[in-house]
Design an enzyme around this catalytic site. Sequence first.
Site, mmCIF file in Angstrom:
data_model
loop_
_atom_site.group_PDB
_atom_site.id
_atom_site.type_symbol
_atom_site.label_atom_id
_atom_site.label_comp_id
_atom_site.label_asym_id
_atom_site.label_seq_id
_atom_site.Cartn_x
_atom_site.Cartn_y
_atom_site.Cartn_z
ATOM 1 N N ARG B 295 1.066 -1.114 0.012
ATOM 2 C CA ARG B 295 0.044 0.200 -0.028
ATOM 3 C C ARG B 295 1.096 1.284 -0.328
ATOM 4 O O ARG B 295 1.388 1.586 1.247
ATOM 5 C CB ARG B 295 -0.842 -0.359 1.825
ATOM 6 C CG ARG B 295 -2.194 1.090 1.332
ATOM 7 C CD ARG B 295 -2.700 1.031 2.923
ATOM 8 N NE ARG B 295 -2.153 2.057 3.329
ATOM 9 C CZ ARG B 295 -1.056 2.165 4.657
ATOM 10 N NH1 ARG B 295 -2.200 1.554 5.573
ATOM 11 N NH2 ARG B 295 -0.489 3.075 5.171
ATOM 12 N N HIS B 299 -3.536 4.400 4.418
ATOM 13 C CA HIS B 299 -4.750 3.190 4.656
ATOM 14 C C HIS B 299 -5.975 4.356 3.876
ATOM 15 O O HIS B 299 -6.227 4.087 3.322
ATOM 16 C CB HIS B 299 -5.054 3.182 5.724
ATOM 17 C CG HIS B 299 -6.155 2.821 6.393
ATOM 18 N ND1 HIS B 299 -6.441 1.417 5.597
ATOM 19 C CD2 HIS B 299 -7.375 3.290 6.903
ATOM 20 C CE1 HIS B 299 -7.624 0.864 5.941
ATOM 21 N NE2 HIS B 299 -8.704 2.452 5.881
ATOM 22 N N TYR B 308 3.903 6.341 10.739
ATOM 23 C CA TYR B 308 4.094 5.787 11.343
ATOM 24 C C TYR B 308 4.763 4.134 10.362
ATOM 25 O O TYR B 308 5.624 3.522 10.984
ATOM 26 C CB TYR B 308 3.156 4.535 11.689
ATOM 27 C CG TYR B 308 1.975 4.348 10.712
ATOM 28 C CD1 TYR B 308 2.857 3.413 9.425
ATOM 29 C CD2 TYR B 308 1.127 5.365 10.700
ATOM 30 C CE1 TYR B 308 1.143 3.830 8.757
ATOM 31 C CE2 TYR B 308 0.103 5.043 9.811
ATOM 32 C CZ TYR B 308 -0.032 4.489 8.979
ATOM 33 O OH TYR B 308 -0.632 4.170 7.140
HETATM 34 C C1 LIG Z 1 -14.171 -4.918 12.634
HETATM 35 C C2 LIG Z 1 -13.157 -3.608 12.138
HETATM 36 N N1 LIG Z 1 -12.151 -3.419 12.847
HETATM 37 C C3 LIG Z 1 -11.373 -2.746 12.575
HETATM 38 C C4 LIG Z 1 -12.292 -1.826 11.229
HETATM 39 C C5 LIG Z 1 -10.933 -0.348 11.131
HETATM 40 N N2 LIG Z 1 -10.081 -0.584 10.059
HETATM 41 C C6 LIG Z 1 -10.738 -0.260 9.063
HETATM 42 S S1 LIG Z 1 -9.381 -0.884 7.400
HETATM 43 C C7 LIG Z 1 -8.262 -1.592 8.805
HETATM 44 C C8 LIG Z 1 -7.027 -1.823 8.565
HETATM 45 C C9 LIG Z 1 -7.053 -3.338 7.420
HETATM 46 O O1 LIG Z 1 -6.622 -3.809 7.132
HETATM 47 P P1 LIG Z 1 -6.305 -5.083 5.977
HETATM 48 O O2 LIG Z 1 -7.576 -6.145 6.343
HETATM 49 O O3 LIG Z 1 -4.667 -5.038 5.502
HETATM 50 O O4 LIG Z 1 -7.040 -4.258 4.411
HETATM 51 P P2 LIG Z 1 -6.665 -2.600 3.915
HETATM 52 O O5 LIG Z 1 -6.456 -1.951 4.185
HETATM 53 O O6 LIG Z 1 -4.218 -2.921 4.205
HETATM 54 O O7 LIG Z 1 -6.727 -3.478 2.037
HETATM 55 C C10 LIG Z 1 -9.207 -1.416 10.377
HETATM 56 C C11 LIG Z 1 -8.708 -1.405 11.059
HETATM 57 C C12 LIG Z 1 -13.355 -1.981 10.631
HETATM 58 N N3 LIG Z 1 -13.010 -1.601 9.387
HETATM 59 N N4 LIG Z 1 -13.518 -3.018 10.611
#
Ligand SMILES: Cc1ncc(C[n+]2csc(CCOP(=O)(O)OP(=O)(O)O)c2C)c(N)n1
Lengths: 324, 406
Positions: B295, B299, B308
């Site tokens: 990425r 985010h 970070y």
């Molecule tokens: C159950 C839940 N916990 C926390 C969040 C907040 N949140 C949104 S995206 C994210 C990280 C997701 O990481 P990843 O699965 O690696 O996907 P990426 O963003 O890297 O595409 C978090 C903690 C959420 N949307 N759903």
Amino acid sequence: MTVMTLIQAVNDALKHEMRRDDRVVVFGEDVGVKGGVFLATEGLQAEFGKDRCFDTPLSECGIIGTAVGMALYGLRPIPEIQFLDFIYPAFDQIVSEAAKMRYRSGGEYTCPMVIRSPYGGGIKGGHYHSQSAEAYFCHTPGLKVVIPSTPADAKGLLIASIRDEDPVMFLEPKRIYRTLKQEVPEGEHVVPIGKGRIVREGKDATVIAYGAMVGICEQAAELAAKEGRSVEIVDPRTLVPLDEPLILDSVRKTGRCVVVYEAPRTCGYGAELAAIVAEKAIEYLEGPIVRVAGFDTPFPYTLDNLYMPDARRVLRGIQKTFQW
Amino acid sequence: MTRPTRSAKKGAAARTARKPAAPRARPVPPAASVPPPHGAAALLTVLSPEGELVGKDPGLPPERLVFLYEQMVQVREFDRRMLVLQRQGRIGFYGPILGQEAATIGSAAAMGPGDWVFPALREAAAAILRGLSLDAAIAQLMGKASDRCKGRQMPCHYTHKEAHYVSMSSVIGTQISHAVGAAMAARIRGDDTVVLGYMGDGATSANDFHAGMNFAAVYRAPVVLFCQNNQWAISVPLRQQSASETIAIKASAYGMPYARVDGNDVLAVYAATRAAVERARRGDGPTFLEALTYRRLGHSSSDDPTRYRDEAEVRVWEKRDPVERLRRFLRARGLWNDRREQELQERIANEVNAAIARVEAEPDPDPDTLVTDVHAELTPQLREQLADLRANLDAARGGREGAFPL
Ligand SMILES: Cc1ncc(C[n+]2csc(CCOP(=O)(O)OP(=O)(O)O)c2C)c(N)n1
Ligand SMILES: [Mg+2]
């Protein structure tokens, strides 16, 4: 007509719909070969095969999560959660996914499914085999919440739920699974969602109750009759959507209202019923709306008889609407 | 306490003797490089970062190769512009895709038109590849009247029924078991549909990952579970997410075949997904794929990654750019040149501009859409609330209900 218990009526409804619609599939823990811990699904696997009635791994989150996927794809899944007390691992899938699918996709995707689960106290089940969690689901837009109180309603409401286009929480009062026998229509029998029933007519006070509390309220009404008070009992049958006119008409007629539910008192579904009556029929009331409910404690084991409303407590509730 | 070893060579005795790993007090330094390509960590690769063929060519016809390239360029421009619109306050929020184009497009391109896709956060490219128009995508981001979800969801939550691209929630991981359930349903119905379920690396820690993987394998569901390992879950690096040697290897415990693929190599992603899809369609069950990618931006539009992570890490991954990699390959094959590149860039820029202009001029969704689609029909309660909403709006407009019109 055949005389059936509530659990037999559930079984009959499942068979009826599985014969009628091959999109209907039933699954959950122990529902296959064993036929469910309460035998609600007895004989389904033998009649419909392992593709349409099957055991799952022990994962409520997986049961409901995959049910959502099946519903999206076009099946009519009926997942069973063995006890409502164990539904919390699936809560996210119900509240965040099934309930919101139609709305969040602008109506492109829907989630027609019936989540069946035995609920409520009275079988010496302690904290984790006794709870009444209906309010959590009533508080979630997108779900319908249906609770039968008789074998005939169990069959008719379950069939209506299976034919519904949206997710339905079908909560079965397990305390009266086998205590009540009643004539149930054979074959096609639909009780529409959203229509309550008058269990008993009366003119002095209205008691609103659902599930296993309906029978308790009938006993209380007998006690009240001995005191010269005529009690009307209304069973909404479906908490969402609610048959408000039936309730309001009754309260407007009697001028008194008691709401009975076995869940913890605070923020229980009865609080919503009380609010509706207060908002829409206050000018007809001749006394306070009284709630008779469980205590705001975890569900106890030994003292469960004190925890759950019984006929005497309901009677006291009725009396309170006269003395204030 | 030292980091628990990730070497599979350590014996069982050593493993039992070791105390359970204590949570690390300090953050793990970000993983800056691709793990060495051997053992469980081996990466399936077709093109080198320089665009040279180093693996087995999946043998796509020239027009298909060009199609993949155009899709990648299109989503890159779309992504760039949407982030700009967000910065200008014309879109409320945006989750950028930059760097992950190959992982999404390579996998989505391996699916048939009747197959189903359950996206996670960054798979807009799959929706567009399967037919979601730029207008519809932008209407979703802007929450306008023509938005397929009627302005009800925050940006980046696309839905496209005709393409079997399923509406997602923001809840991480929940779609994994939906994908598996849909695949189980297809199998029960006797259809030859295959389902592709996406997830991020962070999602592999969620309950639904375990539930979905387990159900998929137990029922031999025709599903491809595809993890976009972009190495970050907001600010949490992969090594803080899991102590497993790789994400892919987790599949073996569920009894599911798996592969680990270079996610910035569109041909490798395509080849791996294609093989998994064929397997599923043959009735041989699910496959788990881990695509290693990165990425490159924050985010989301709300995130500042410099808080970070070391920007040097980003530089490393810029050199592994998936779009350039395919472009170099196409050029070497004589399928691409400067003129075509310029024409493509211009065409896409024009299309995106025109779509923005059209959609931005649209009104908001009708107020009634606030209460419709909760259920198939309006309940009496919702009907009452709708009447109340309309009365409030009338009052706000200064009109009085039932007032004499003259
Ligand atoms: C159950 C839940 N916990 C926390 C969040 C907040 N949140 C949104 S995206 C994210 C990280 C997701 O990481 P990843 O699965 O690696 O996907 P990426 O963003 O890297 O595409 C978090 C903690 C959420 N949307 N759903
Ligand atoms: Mg990630």
